[in-house]
Motif scaffolding. Structure first.
Motif, PDB file in Angstrom:
ATOM      1  N   LEU A 105      13.494   3.201   7.409  1.00  0.00           N
ATOM      2  CA  LEU A 105      13.254   1.795   7.723  1.00  0.00           C
ATOM      3  C   LEU A 105      13.383   1.541   9.220  1.00  0.00           C
ATOM      4  O   LEU A 105      12.652   0.729   9.780  1.00  0.00           O
ATOM      5  N   MET A 106      14.308   2.242   9.873  1.00  0.00           N
ATOM      6  CA  MET A 106      14.461   2.098  11.316  1.00  0.00           C
ATOM      7  C   MET A 106      13.201   2.578  12.028  1.00  0.00           C
ATOM      8  O   MET A 106      12.757   1.966  13.000  1.00  0.00           O
ATOM      9  N   SER A 107      12.607   3.646  11.529  1.00  0.00           N
ATOM     10  CA  SER A 107      11.367   4.133  12.128  1.00  0.00           C
ATOM     11  C   SER A 107      10.243   3.114  11.968  1.00  0.00           C
ATOM     12  O   SER A 107       9.454   2.892  12.886  1.00  0.00           O
ATOM     13  N   GLY A 108      10.180   2.486  10.812  1.00  0.00           N
ATOM     14  CA  GLY A 108       9.174   1.441  10.599  1.00  0.00           C
ATOM     15  C   GLY A 108       9.401   0.238  11.490  1.00  0.00           C
ATOM     16  O   GLY A 108       8.453  -0.344  12.030  1.00  0.00           O
ATOM     17  N   ALA A 109      10.669  -0.129  11.677  1.00  0.00           N
ATOM     18  CA  ALA A 109      10.980  -1.249  12.568  1.00  0.00           C
ATOM     19  C   ALA A 109      10.610  -0.914  14.008  1.00  0.00           C
ATOM     20  O   ALA A 109      10.157  -1.781  14.756  1.00  0.00           O
ATOM     21  N   ASN A 110      10.797   0.345  14.402  1.00  0.00           N
ATOM     22  CA  ASN A 110      10.399   0.752  15.753  1.00  0.00           C
ATOM     23  C   ASN A 110       8.894   0.646  15.922  1.00  0.00           C
ATOM     24  O   ASN A 110       8.409   0.252  16.987  1.00  0.00           O
ATOM     25  N   ALA A 111       8.133   0.993  14.904  1.00  0.00           N
ATOM     26  CA  ALA A 111       6.676   0.891  14.993  1.00  0.00           C
ATOM     27  C   ALA A 111       6.247  -0.572  15.118  1.00  0.00           C
ATOM     28  O   ALA A 111       5.365  -0.901  15.922  1.00  0.00           O
ATOM     29  N   ILE A 112       6.878  -1.453  14.371  1.00  0.00           N
ATOM     30  CA  ILE A 112       6.557  -2.878  14.460  1.00  0.00           C
ATOM     31  C   ILE A 112       6.920  -3.417  15.839  1.00  0.00           C
ATOM     32  O   ILE A 112       6.166  -4.190  16.437  1.00  0.00           O
ATOM     33  N   SER A 113       8.072  -2.987  16.371  1.00  0.00           N
ATOM     34  CA  SER A 113       8.461  -3.439  17.705  1.00  0.00           C
ATOM     35  C   SER A 113       7.505  -2.910  18.766  1.00  0.00           C
ATOM     36  O   SER A 113       7.270  -3.579  19.772  1.00  0.00           O
ATOM     37  N   GLY A 114       6.952  -1.728  18.549  1.00  0.00           N
ATOM     38  CA  GLY A 114       5.951  -1.215  19.478  1.00  0.00           C
ATOM     39  C   GLY A 114       4.716  -2.094  19.500  1.00  0.00           C
ATOM     40  O   GLY A 114       4.131  -2.345  20.567  1.00  0.00           O
ATOM     41  N   VAL A 115       4.319  -2.594  18.351  1.00  0.00           N
ATOM     42  CA  VAL A 115       3.174  -3.510  18.278  1.00  0.00           C
ATOM     43  C   VAL A 115       3.516  -4.826  18.974  1.00  0.00           C
ATOM     44  O   VAL A 115       2.675  -5.420  19.669  1.00  0.00           O
ATOM     45  N   ILE A 116       4.755  -5.275  18.840  1.00  0.00           N
ATOM     46  CA  ILE A 116       5.189  -6.504  19.507  1.00  0.00           C
ATOM     47  C   ILE A 116       5.154  -6.329  21.023  1.00  0.00           C
ATOM     48  O   ILE A 116       4.758  -7.240  21.757  1.00  0.00           O
TER      49      ILE A 116
END
Length: 104
Positions: free
Chosen positions: A40-51
Motif C-alpha cells: 500500500l505504501m508503494s501505491g501511495a508513492n505512485a499516487i504522490s508521484g502523479v500529484i
C-alpha cells in the motif's frame, strides 16, 4: 457568512464526495492487515508521484507575475507530494531491511 453558505451550496456535490472519500479511506486503511502495508505504501508513492507531476504542470501554467491560487496550490502540491514520496521510500526501505538476513 453568506458567501460561505453560497460556496457550500454551489459545491455541495464535491464537498459530499470529499467527505465520503475521507470516511471510506479511514475505514479501508484501518482494516488492512500489517502484511499489506508495504504494498500500500508503494501505491501511495505512485499516487504522490502523479500529484507531483500535476503540481509541476499547475505551476508551469500559472501566471508567475503575481501570486495567485494556482501558483500557491501547485507549489504546495509539489512540496507535500515530494515529502510523501521521500517519507514513503524511507519507511519502505526500513521495512524491507527487517526481512534481510543479518550478518554474523
Amino acid at each position: 457568512m453568506e458567501e460561505i453558505l453560497v460556496f457550500f451550496y454551489a459545491y455541495k456535490e464535491a464537498i459530499f464526495i470529499i467527505a465520503l472519500s475521507i470516511f471510506l479511506g479511514i475505514e479501508v486503511i484501518s482494516n488492512v492487515p500489517a502484511v499489506l502495508h508495504t504494498p500500500l505504501m508503494s501505491g501511495a508513492n505512485a499516487i504522490s508521484g502523479v500529484i507531483i507531476i500535476g503540481g509541476i504542470i499547475l505551476v508551469g501554467h500559472a501566471d508567475a507575475s503575481r501570486i495567485n491560487t494556482e501558483l500557491i496550490l501547485g507549489i504546495f502540491a509539489v512540496i507535500f507530494g515530494t515529502l510523501n514520496v521521500v517519507g514513503g521510500f524511507v519507511v519502505t526501505d526500513r521495512m524491507l531491511e527487517m526481512f534481510k538476513k543479518k550478518k554474523k
